[in-house]
Design a protein around this motif. Sequence first.
Motif, short mmCIF file in Angstrom:
data_model
loop_
_atom_site.label_atom_id
_atom_site.label_comp_id
_atom_site.label_asym_id
_atom_site.label_seq_id
_atom_site.Cartn_x
_atom_site.Cartn_y
_atom_site.Cartn_z
N SER A 177 0.82 -1.22 0.00
CA SER A 177 0.00 0.00 0.00
C SER A 177 0.85 1.27 0.00
O SER A 177 0.41 2.31 -0.47
N LEU A 178 2.08 1.19 0.52
CA LEU A 178 2.94 2.39 0.51
C LEU A 178 3.26 2.78 -0.94
O LEU A 178 3.21 3.96 -1.29
N CYS A 179 3.54 1.77 -1.78
CA CYS A 179 3.84 2.05 -3.20
C CYS A 179 2.60 2.59 -3.91
O CYS A 179 2.69 3.56 -4.67
N VAL B 239 10.86 -7.07 4.75
CA VAL B 239 10.47 -5.86 4.03
C VAL B 239 9.54 -4.99 4.86
O VAL B 239 9.77 -3.79 5.05
N ASP B 240 8.46 -5.60 5.35
CA ASP B 240 7.52 -4.89 6.22
C ASP B 240 6.72 -5.92 7.02
O ASP B 240 6.74 -7.10 6.70
N TYR B 241 6.05 -5.47 8.06
CA TYR B 241 5.22 -6.40 8.84
C TYR B 241 4.28 -5.63 9.74
O TYR B 241 4.47 -4.45 10.02
N CYS C 137 3.70 -10.50 7.27
CA CYS C 137 5.01 -9.89 6.95
C CYS C 137 5.23 -9.94 5.44
O CYS C 137 4.64 -10.77 4.75
N ARG C 138 6.11 -9.11 4.96
CA ARG C 138 6.69 -9.36 3.63
C ARG C 138 8.14 -9.78 3.83
O ARG C 138 8.87 -9.09 4.55
N VAL C 139 8.49 -10.90 3.23
CA VAL C 139 9.84 -11.44 3.33
C VAL C 139 10.31 -11.79 1.93
O VAL C 139 9.61 -12.49 1.19
N1 UDP Z 1 -0.73 -6.49 6.95
C1 UDP Z 1 -1.38 -7.44 7.72
N2 UDP Z 1 -2.72 -7.30 7.94
C2 UDP Z 1 -3.44 -6.28 7.44
C3 UDP Z 1 -2.77 -5.31 6.67
C4 UDP Z 1 -1.42 -5.44 6.44
O1 UDP Z 1 -0.75 -8.38 8.19
O2 UDP Z 1 -4.65 -6.21 7.70
C5 UDP Z 1 0.71 -6.61 6.70
C6 UDP Z 1 1.03 -7.03 5.29
O3 UDP Z 1 1.17 -8.44 5.18
C7 UDP Z 1 2.36 -6.35 5.04
C8 UDP Z 1 2.28 -5.09 5.91
O4 UDP Z 1 1.30 -5.33 6.88
O5 UDP Z 1 3.41 -7.16 5.52
C9 UDP Z 1 1.96 -3.84 5.13
O6 UDP Z 1 0.81 -4.05 4.38
P1 UDP Z 1 0.29 -2.95 3.34
O7 UDP Z 1 -0.17 -1.74 4.09
O8 UDP Z 1 1.34 -2.71 2.31
O9 UDP Z 1 -1.02 -3.55 2.72
P2 UDP Z 1 -1.38 -4.43 1.45
O10 UDP Z 1 -0.40 -4.21 0.35
O11 UDP Z 1 -1.33 -5.83 1.99
O12 UDP Z 1 -2.75 -3.95 1.12
#
Ligand code: UDP
Length: 237
Positions: free
Chosen positions: A100-102, A174-176, A198-200
């Motif tokens: 979601s950040l991208c 990467v993120d979690y 997580c992202r790994v």
């Molecule tokens: N994530 C999660 N539960 C949620 C939302 C996000 O575990 O309800 C985790 C997701 O797996 C990732 C990180 O948080 O490792 C960031 O997620 P992002 O905000 O990028 O959301 P997404 O791309 O999954 O919509």
Amino acid sequence: MEKRAELYAGKAKSVFGTEDPDLLVLEFRDDTSAFDGKKRQQLARKGQVNNRFNAFVMDRLAAAGVPTHFERLLGDRESLVKRLDMLPLECVVRNYAAGSLCRRYGVEEGLELVPPTFEFFLKSDALGDPMVNEYHIRSLGWAEPWQVERMKELTFRINEILPPLFAAADLLLVDYKLEFGLFRGELMLGDEVTPDGCRVWDRRTREKLDKDRFRQDLGRVVESYELVGNRLGIHFD
Ligand code: UDP
Ligand code: ADP
């Protein structure tokens, strides 16, 4: 520890009471969901893989002094945890840009974030887990100011511990997402830390080894979770 009534069935785990009012059983199921529950599937063995994975991470964090709800493994799919009053927030820490950040800021996937960045999301499937800021949290009463500070402090403390652990296994964390709750007035880490949240990526090839394989229909989802676990030194049955 005797398992009593089911208190809650979430998208991936079920929560049971025990004879001790301070303790709960978390059952890790094979159910897998993404996009706020809109995409769902059963993935064989995921429950037991995540249960072991989570136990490993929680033990490492506890050993490093992070307060967590984790007590002990009970079985293949079950763990005993402290019963927390969960705060309705998700804390996301990001070391590299993804997801979601991208989408939100138009940055390229894989950009290293220096320093790592942090976001709060409201835990609400109905609202699609919207991002919220500290003013929203305060004005809408989702957490008190000291709890906000403590969540950030513990998240960054955890982020000093986990990325080096993954890096030693040639993995990029990467993120979690982390969830916190209160136990007798103390804020501690709850829920789970597994490749579901997580992202790994493989450090060299940047192959995705986490729930993005499910989100993006890349196949070999649980096999990838196991690969990550094996590289970290976890042995699955
Ligand atoms: N994530 C999660 N539960 C949620 C939302 C996000 O575990 O309800 C985790 C997701 O797996 C990732 C990180 O948080 O490792 C960031 O997620 P992002 O905000 O990028 O959301 P997404 O791309 O999954 O919509
Ligand atoms: P969801 O509720 O998002 O569908 P899960 O299927 O993972 O998620 O369900 C597990 C639920 O248990 C989550 O709502 C989580 O906040 C909650 N939970 C996790 N750890 C604890 C704990 N120690 N005490 C109380 N509730 C917990």
